[in-house]
Design a protein around this motif. Structure first.
Motif, PDB file in Angstrom:
ATOM      1  N   GLN A   7       0.852  -1.194   0.114  1.00  0.00           N
ATOM      2  CA  GLN A   7      -0.159   0.153  -0.074  1.00  0.00           C
ATOM      3  C   GLN A   7       0.702   1.354  -0.075  1.00  0.00           C
ATOM      4  OE1 GLN A   7      -2.045  -1.290   3.725  1.00  0.00           O
ATOM      5  NE2 GLN A   7      -3.854  -1.784   2.459  1.00  0.00           N
ATOM      6  N   ALA A   8       1.859   1.306   0.708  1.00  0.00           N
ATOM      7  CA  ALA A   8       2.822   2.402   0.756  1.00  0.00           C
ATOM      8  C   ALA A   8       3.447   2.580  -0.735  1.00  0.00           C
ATOM      9  CB  ALA A   8       4.072   2.030   1.613  1.00  0.00           C
ATOM     10  N   MET A   9       3.740   1.459  -1.553  1.00  0.00           N
ATOM     11  CA  MET A   9       4.052   1.777  -2.976  1.00  0.00           C
ATOM     12  C   MET A   9       2.932   2.111  -3.614  1.00  0.00           C
ATOM     13  SD  MET A   9       4.384  -1.324  -5.880  1.00  0.00           S
ATOM     14  CE  MET A   9       2.520  -1.531  -5.488  1.00  0.00           C
ATOM     15  N   ARG A  10       1.841   2.010  -3.505  1.00  0.00           N
ATOM     16  CA  ARG A  10       0.652   2.699  -4.292  1.00  0.00           C
ATOM     17  C   ARG A  10       0.807   4.182  -4.023  1.00  0.00           C
ATOM     18  NH1 ARG A  10      -1.025   2.858  -7.419  1.00  0.00           N
ATOM     19  NH2 ARG A  10      -3.202   2.979  -7.292  1.00  0.00           N
ATOM     20  N   PHE A  11       1.009   4.526  -2.676  1.00  0.00           N
ATOM     21  CA  PHE A  11       1.133   5.845  -2.132  1.00  0.00           C
ATOM     22  C   PHE A  11       2.249   6.738  -2.877  1.00  0.00           C
ATOM     23  CE2 PHE A  11      -2.013   5.149   1.219  1.00  0.00           C
ATOM     24  CZ  PHE A  11      -2.852   6.170   1.061  1.00  0.00           C
ATOM     25  N   VAL A  12       3.367   5.971  -2.853  1.00  0.00           N
ATOM     26  CA  VAL A  12       4.467   6.776  -3.646  1.00  0.00           C
ATOM     27  C   VAL A  12       4.084   6.988  -5.131  1.00  0.00           C
ATOM     28  CG1 VAL A  12       6.880   6.154  -4.395  1.00  0.00           C
ATOM     29  CG2 VAL A  12       6.145   6.056  -1.981  1.00  0.00           C
ATOM     30  N   GLN A  13       3.559   5.954  -5.767  1.00  0.00           N
ATOM     31  CA  GLN A  13       3.084   6.037  -7.247  1.00  0.00           C
ATOM     32  C   GLN A  13       2.377   7.224  -7.316  1.00  0.00           C
ATOM     33  OE1 GLN A  13       1.578   1.954  -7.548  1.00  0.00           O
ATOM     34  NE2 GLN A  13       3.436   1.345  -8.033  1.00  0.00           N
ATOM     35  N   ALA A  14       1.209   7.390  -6.552  1.00  0.00           N
ATOM     36  CA  ALA A  14       0.599   8.550  -6.630  1.00  0.00           C
ATOM     37  C   ALA A  14       1.084   9.773  -6.229  1.00  0.00           C
ATOM     38  CB  ALA A  14      -0.796   8.387  -5.315  1.00  0.00           C
TER      39      ALA A  14
ATOM     40  N   HIS B 295       2.121  13.064 -10.858  1.00  0.00           N
ATOM     41  CA  HIS B 295       2.142  14.368 -11.469  1.00  0.00           C
ATOM     42  C   HIS B 295       3.373  14.763 -12.054  1.00  0.00           C
ATOM     43  CE1 HIS B 295      -1.987  14.252  -9.644  1.00  0.00           C
ATOM     44  NE2 HIS B 295      -2.414  15.106 -10.681  1.00  0.00           N
ATOM     45  N   GLN B 296       4.363  14.583 -11.201  1.00  0.00           N
ATOM     46  CA  GLN B 296       5.758  15.151 -11.100  1.00  0.00           C
ATOM     47  C   GLN B 296       6.858  14.421 -11.465  1.00  0.00           C
ATOM     48  OE1 GLN B 296       5.328  16.424  -7.063  1.00  0.00           O
ATOM     49  NE2 GLN B 296       7.419  15.503  -6.747  1.00  0.00           N
ATOM     50  N   GLY B 297       6.746  12.725 -11.283  1.00  0.00           N
ATOM     51  CA  GLY B 297       7.619  11.970 -11.847  1.00  0.00           C
ATOM     52  C   GLY B 297       8.905  12.054 -10.681  1.00  0.00           C
ATOM     53  N   GLY B 298       9.916  11.761 -11.319  1.00  0.00           N
ATOM     54  CA  GLY B 298      11.024  11.905 -10.461  1.00  0.00           C
ATOM     55  C   GLY B 298      11.408  10.772  -9.217  1.00  0.00           C
ATOM     56  N   GLU B 299      11.691  10.987  -8.286  1.00  0.00           N
ATOM     57  CA  GLU B 299      11.880   9.917  -7.111  1.00  0.00           C
ATOM     58  C   GLU B 299      11.396  10.445  -5.941  1.00  0.00           C
ATOM     59  OE1 GLU B 299      15.885   8.779  -6.677  1.00  0.00           O
ATOM     60  OE2 GLU B 299      16.574  10.819  -5.822  1.00  0.00           O
TER      61      GLU B 299
ATOM     62  N   PHE C  83      -2.345  18.513   4.058  1.00  0.00           N
ATOM     63  CA  PHE C  83      -3.764  18.940   3.469  1.00  0.00           C
ATOM     64  C   PHE C  83      -3.590  19.397   1.966  1.00  0.00           C
ATOM     65  CE2 PHE C  83      -7.348  21.685   2.877  1.00  0.00           C
ATOM     66  CZ  PHE C  83      -8.196  20.945   3.033  1.00  0.00           C
ATOM     67  N   SER C  84      -2.621  20.280   1.755  1.00  0.00           N
ATOM     68  CA  SER C  84      -2.501  20.880   0.404  1.00  0.00           C
ATOM     69  C   SER C  84      -2.207  19.449  -0.555  1.00  0.00           C
ATOM     70  CB  SER C  84      -1.330  21.706   0.145  1.00  0.00           C
ATOM     71  OG  SER C  84      -0.122  21.296   0.397  1.00  0.00           O
ATOM     72  N   TRP C  85      -1.931  18.547  -0.121  1.00  0.00           N
ATOM     73  CA  TRP C  85      -1.707  17.454  -1.224  1.00  0.00           C
ATOM     74  C   TRP C  85      -2.766  16.112  -1.334  1.00  0.00           C
ATOM     75  CZ3 TRP C  85       2.720  14.939  -4.004  1.00  0.00           C
ATOM     76  CH2 TRP C  85       3.868  15.644  -3.990  1.00  0.00           C
ATOM     77  N   LEU C  86      -3.848  16.522  -0.502  1.00  0.00           N
ATOM     78  CA  LEU C  86      -4.955  15.511  -0.600  1.00  0.00           C
ATOM     79  C   LEU C  86      -5.693  15.187  -1.741  1.00  0.00           C
ATOM     80  CD1 LEU C  86      -6.811  15.965   2.799  1.00  0.00           C
ATOM     81  CD2 LEU C  86      -4.784  14.371   2.430  1.00  0.00           C
ATOM     82  N   GLU C  87      -5.789  16.340  -2.607  1.00  0.00           N
ATOM     83  CA  GLU C  87      -6.429  16.066  -4.041  1.00  0.00           C
ATOM     84  C   GLU C  87      -5.472  15.428  -4.915  1.00  0.00           C
ATOM     85  OE1 GLU C  87      -9.540  15.899  -6.542  1.00  0.00           O
ATOM     86  OE2 GLU C  87      -9.490  16.483  -4.383  1.00  0.00           O
ATOM     87  N   ARG C  88      -4.288  15.834  -5.047  1.00  0.00           N
ATOM     88  CA  ARG C  88      -3.561  15.547  -5.939  1.00  0.00           C
ATOM     89  C   ARG C  88      -3.006  13.919  -5.715  1.00  0.00           C
ATOM     90  NH1 ARG C  88       1.952  18.623  -5.654  1.00  0.00           N
ATOM     91  NH2 ARG C  88       3.088  17.370  -7.346  1.00  0.00           N
TER      92      ARG C  88
ATOM     93  N   GLY D 205      -3.722  11.134  -8.126  1.00  0.00           N
ATOM     94  CA  GLY D 205      -2.515  10.055  -8.507  1.00  0.00           C
ATOM     95  C   GLY D 205      -2.877   8.498  -8.259  1.00  0.00           C
ATOM     96  N   LEU D 206      -3.814   8.346  -7.000  1.00  0.00           N
ATOM     97  CA  LEU D 206      -4.079   6.825  -6.788  1.00  0.00           C
ATOM     98  C   LEU D 206      -5.313   6.630  -7.899  1.00  0.00           C
ATOM     99  CD1 LEU D 206      -4.566   7.044  -2.978  1.00  0.00           C
ATOM    100  CD2 LEU D 206      -2.932   5.647  -4.354  1.00  0.00           C
ATOM    101  N   ALA D 207      -6.071   7.419  -8.307  1.00  0.00           N
ATOM    102  CA  ALA D 207      -7.262   7.136  -9.232  1.00  0.00           C
ATOM    103  C   ALA D 207      -6.802   6.728 -10.514  1.00  0.00           C
ATOM    104  CB  ALA D 207      -8.108   8.048  -9.401  1.00  0.00           C
TER     105      ALA D 207
END
Length: 254
Positions: free
Chosen positions: A145-152, A156-160, A211-216, A220-222
């Motif tokens: 599940q942590a992997m999925r969050f990192v992917q999310a 938008h920005q890529g990188g690492e 909080f400012s990252w919740l929507e993005r 990303g998850l979706a």
């Protein structure tokens, strides 16, 4: 709030953590909570225990400088000024580090908020304290599940994605203080206290999201879910698996 509802629905559909996402608010003006109903207050609690109450039981909690029980956590989230025994490494000298210099170096690298926080409020994100907006959200997950969050986070920005850890004061220093200081999400390894007193399990990691990252994050998850990156990760189940002969259906079986 629509933003919180969208985030929660997306996390449920794509990641489905076992325990609830937790809203965390660093209260600097006590008028903000005047008259608010808070389930657990007046008890001596560590930050990890507050989050445990909220994620496991769905209870709101409050701790201030009088009731914050763990000096490391209280210093990290801005409830107190860290005492000298913390800053000079005395608390971890000979335990986490071999000598005073190494112990002090660890403490100097630990993220901490300025000591102007009047109280730390935690609550299940699905049922926030009335009128309160979280500064950040903490979610406990397994490694997949942590992997999925990192992917999310990187959608938008890529990188690492860079993760830092001290092996101590995990959720309070990294998932709360670091996120609040940097405005960036984090993944952290829960510490010994979180496991012993906050009921954190061996397989769990904690995610901190501003909080400012919740929507993005929800976007990303979706999007990655729609692209076929799913949790649980589907196994490739073989056709005609290798069973003992008597277990295999034969032509005469009907």
């Amino acid at each position: 709030m629509e933003q919180l509802g969208h985030f929660l629905a997306t996390v449920k559909e794509t990641v489905n953590p076992v325990t609830q996402p937790v809203g965390v608010t660093m209260v600097r003006d006590l008028a903000l909570i005047a008259g608010k109903k808070i389930r657990v207050k007046g008890q001596r609690l560590a930050v990890c225990q507050q989050i445990a109450y909220s994620r496991m039981y769905g209870w709101s909690t409050w701790a201030d400088k009088q009731t914050a029980h763990c000096v490391l956590g209280a210093g990290c989230v801005g409830l107190i000024t860290p005492p000298q025994r913390v800053l000079d490494g005395s608390v971890n000298n000979g335990i986490y580090q071999q000598d005073q210099a190494a112990a002090a170096a660890m403490q100097q690298a630990m993220p901490r908020l300025a000591p102007d926080v009047q109280g730390l409020l935690t609550y299940p994100l699905a049922r926030p304290v009335e009128g309160i907006i979280p500064d950040l959200v903490v979610v406990y997950v397994n490694s997949a599940q942590a992997m999925r969050f990192v992917q999310a986070f990187l959608f938008h920005q890529g990188g690492e994605f860079t993760m830092k850890s001290s092996g101590d004061a995990g959720v309070c220093s990294r998932a709360v203080a670091q996120v609040a200081l940097t405005g960036e999400p984090t993944v952290e390894i829960p510490c010994l206290g979180d496991r012993r007193f906050g009921m954190t399990q061996d397989h769990e990691l904690c995610i901190g999201i501003p909080f400012s990252w919740l929507e993005r994050t929800a976007e990303g998850l979706a999007a990655t879910h729609k692209a076929g990156i799913r949790y649980p990760v589907p196994f490739q189940i073989p056709s005609g698996c290798d069973l003992p002969p008597d277990y295999i259906t034969a032509e005469g079986d009907c």
